[in-house]
Design a protein around this motif. Structure first.
Motif, PDB file in Angstrom:
ATOM      1  N   GLY A 127       0.756  -1.226  -0.049  1.00  0.00           N
ATOM      2  CA  GLY A 127      -0.047  -0.004  -0.028  1.00  0.00           C
ATOM      3  C   GLY A 127       0.845   1.295  -0.243  1.00  0.00           C
ATOM      4  O   GLY A 127       2.305   1.232  -0.248  1.00  0.00           O
ATOM      5  N   THR A 128       0.305   2.472   0.142  1.00  0.00           N
ATOM      6  CA  THR A 128       0.877   3.680   0.150  1.00  0.00           C
ATOM      7  C   THR A 128       0.270   4.614   1.549  1.00  0.00           C
ATOM      8  O   THR A 128      -0.967   4.418   1.479  1.00  0.00           O
ATOM      9  CB  THR A 128       0.637   4.440  -1.117  1.00  0.00           C
ATOM     10  N   ILE A 129       0.960   5.186   1.871  1.00  0.00           N
ATOM     11  CA  ILE A 129       0.820   6.214   3.121  1.00  0.00           C
ATOM     12  C   ILE A 129       1.169   7.701   2.626  1.00  0.00           C
ATOM     13  O   ILE A 129       2.165   7.766   2.331  1.00  0.00           O
ATOM     14  CB  ILE A 129       1.046   5.602   4.405  1.00  0.00           C
ATOM     15  N   LEU A 130       0.435   8.550   2.760  1.00  0.00           N
ATOM     16  CA  LEU A 130       0.570   9.744   2.643  1.00  0.00           C
ATOM     17  C   LEU A 130       1.340  10.699   4.047  1.00  0.00           C
ATOM     18  O   LEU A 130       0.350  10.466   5.267  1.00  0.00           O
ATOM     19  CB  LEU A 130      -0.671  10.706   2.385  1.00  0.00           C
ATOM     20  N   LEU A 131       2.393  11.137   3.849  1.00  0.00           N
ATOM     21  CA  LEU A 131       3.014  11.517   5.180  1.00  0.00           C
ATOM     22  C   LEU A 131       3.327  13.118   5.011  1.00  0.00           C
ATOM     23  O   LEU A 131       3.696  13.684   4.188  1.00  0.00           O
ATOM     24  CB  LEU A 131       4.533  11.155   5.294  1.00  0.00           C
ATOM     25  N   GLN A 132       2.794  13.700   5.986  1.00  0.00           N
ATOM     26  CA  GLN A 132       2.713  15.476   6.050  1.00  0.00           C
ATOM     27  C   GLN A 132       3.045  15.802   7.396  1.00  0.00           C
ATOM     28  O   GLN A 132       2.453  15.315   8.529  1.00  0.00           O
ATOM     29  CB  GLN A 132       1.496  15.831   5.659  1.00  0.00           C
ATOM     30  N   ASP A 133       4.311  16.537   7.628  1.00  0.00           N
ATOM     31  CA  ASP A 133       4.627  16.925   8.906  1.00  0.00           C
ATOM     32  C   ASP A 133       4.701  15.707  10.035  1.00  0.00           C
ATOM     33  O   ASP A 133       4.138  16.001  11.232  1.00  0.00           O
ATOM     34  CB  ASP A 133       3.706  18.013   9.390  1.00  0.00           C
TER      35      ASP A 133
END
Length: 368
Positions: free
Chosen positions: A253-259
């Motif tokens: 899968g894919t995860i979005l990382l922000q800060d």
């Protein structure tokens, strides 16, 4: 790779010899962990980037940025140079390092040290307490014992493990927060930041970048420790791939990382076999033996040092205790993947990660 060669290659990049080529790279060249969408599931897509790297702490550290002004590339290079300074603080593999000096002298009496080293050692102490010993910076003797026995082609004996356990445990280290000193109870004691040092180096380098007002980047150390800030390719964060721990060439899968930061632990790659039995490289500091309840653990946390330490701790303490920790610390999220009961499809246990930031390939998951 020698450091002077690394710096030379990076300076070639900065002088523009390969800058044009780097800017033209698409998401396919972003890094192994940045993803393209597939027909099976609509994962976020990586776009064009600039990437610089260096070799430190026996692994690769790299900065990934959106194309932009040349000043950001110079700042990224400066941040990578700082990683070598932090390595000199934390590595136990150099007698000249700050932590080696502490390990060599702290049994004689309280030792002062670089404030950054005291800060991360104290942070490791607190995480050890919070995870009931699942993460323990004093487990170096156990790690060394297993490393030596592996080279000898044998398992440690229980008396050998018991001998190491007599000199491990965070209660054997006296922290004086007012004086900024640490004292060891025994010359056999040792502190080792192998499970948290990469993340802390990323955090310190990230603080430098933020002080320079650089906003959009992804910084990783060894592919297992990642720190990301800002946005990429029109997305609310950076897309990072999660591998299938059974078939590491496949993307689960894919995860979005922000800060935030992300770290993954598992024994799918680092392990050894003895008399037909498989032993992972992650030890339970409380027993001295490898653990195997989980295939992999991914942790999302506000900073990389915490994510690093918790991914190891959760792997050790197991699903129930890991979920209890997340209930008490709501800023932490996790993906815990146990071995499948049958077949090859996985049943991840997910806590504290919003659905809009996580994209899993349903074909690889057991239907609920």
């Amino acid at each position: 790779m020698p450091e002077n060669k690394t710096n030379s290659n990076r300076r070639d990049f900065l002088t523009g010899r390969i800058l044009k080529q780097a800017i033209e790279n698409t998401g396919d060249n972003l890094a192994d962990y940045l993803n393209q969408s597939t027909e099976e599931f609509a994962a976020p897509t990586g776009g064009s980037t600039i990437r610089l790297s260096t070799r430190a702490m026996a692994t690769e550290f790299a900065m990934v940025m959106n194309p932009g002004p040349s000043q950001q590339v110079m700042r990224a290079s400066d941040a990578l140079d700082l990683i070598h300074e932090y390595e000199q603080l934390m590595t136990v593999y150099r007698k000249s390092s700050e932590i080696s000096r502490v390990n060599a002298t702290a049994a004689e009496g309280p030792v002062t040290m670089d404030l950054r080293l005291f800060e991360i050692l104290d942070r490791a102490r607190q995480i050890c307490l919070d995870t009931e010993g699942g993460f323990d910076p004093s487990s170096g003797p156990l790690i060394a014992l297993w490393r030596d026995c592996r080279l000898e082609g044998r398992l440690p004996t229980q008396p050998e493990i018991d001998a190491c356990l007599q000199h491990t445990g965070i209660d054997q280290f006296l922290f004086d927060h007012d004086a900024g000193t640490i004292q060891y109870k025994s010359p056999e004691n040792e502190l080792n930041l192998g499970g948290i040092g990469k993340g802390y180096a990323l955090d310190l380098a990230g603080q430098f970048l933020k002080s320079e007002e650089q906003e959009h980047w992804l910084f990783y150390g060894g592919f297992s420790s990642i720190l990301a800030t800002g946005i990429h390719n029109g997305l609310p964060g950076w897309p990072v791939g999660i591998k299938n721990p059974l078939f590491t060439s496949q993307r689960l899968g894919t995860i979005l990382l922000q800060d935030c930061a992300m770290s993954t632990s598992g024994s799918s790659v680092q392990h050894f076999r003895h008399q037909g039995k498989r032993y992972g490289h992650i030890l339970d500091p409380r027993t001295g033996w490898p653990v195997s309840e989980l295939l992999s653990v991914t942790v999302i946390a506000p900073d990389a040092a915490l994510a690093d330490a918790l991914s190891t701790a959760f792997y050790v303490i197991g699903i129930e205790k890991a979920l209890e920790y997340c209930e008490k610390h709501t800023q932490v999220g996790t993906i815990l993947i146990p071995p499948p009961a049958q077949g090859r499809k996985l049943s991840p246990v997910i806590r504290g990660i919003p659905n809009e930031f996580l994209f899993l390939d349903r074909d690889q998951l057991l239907s609920q």
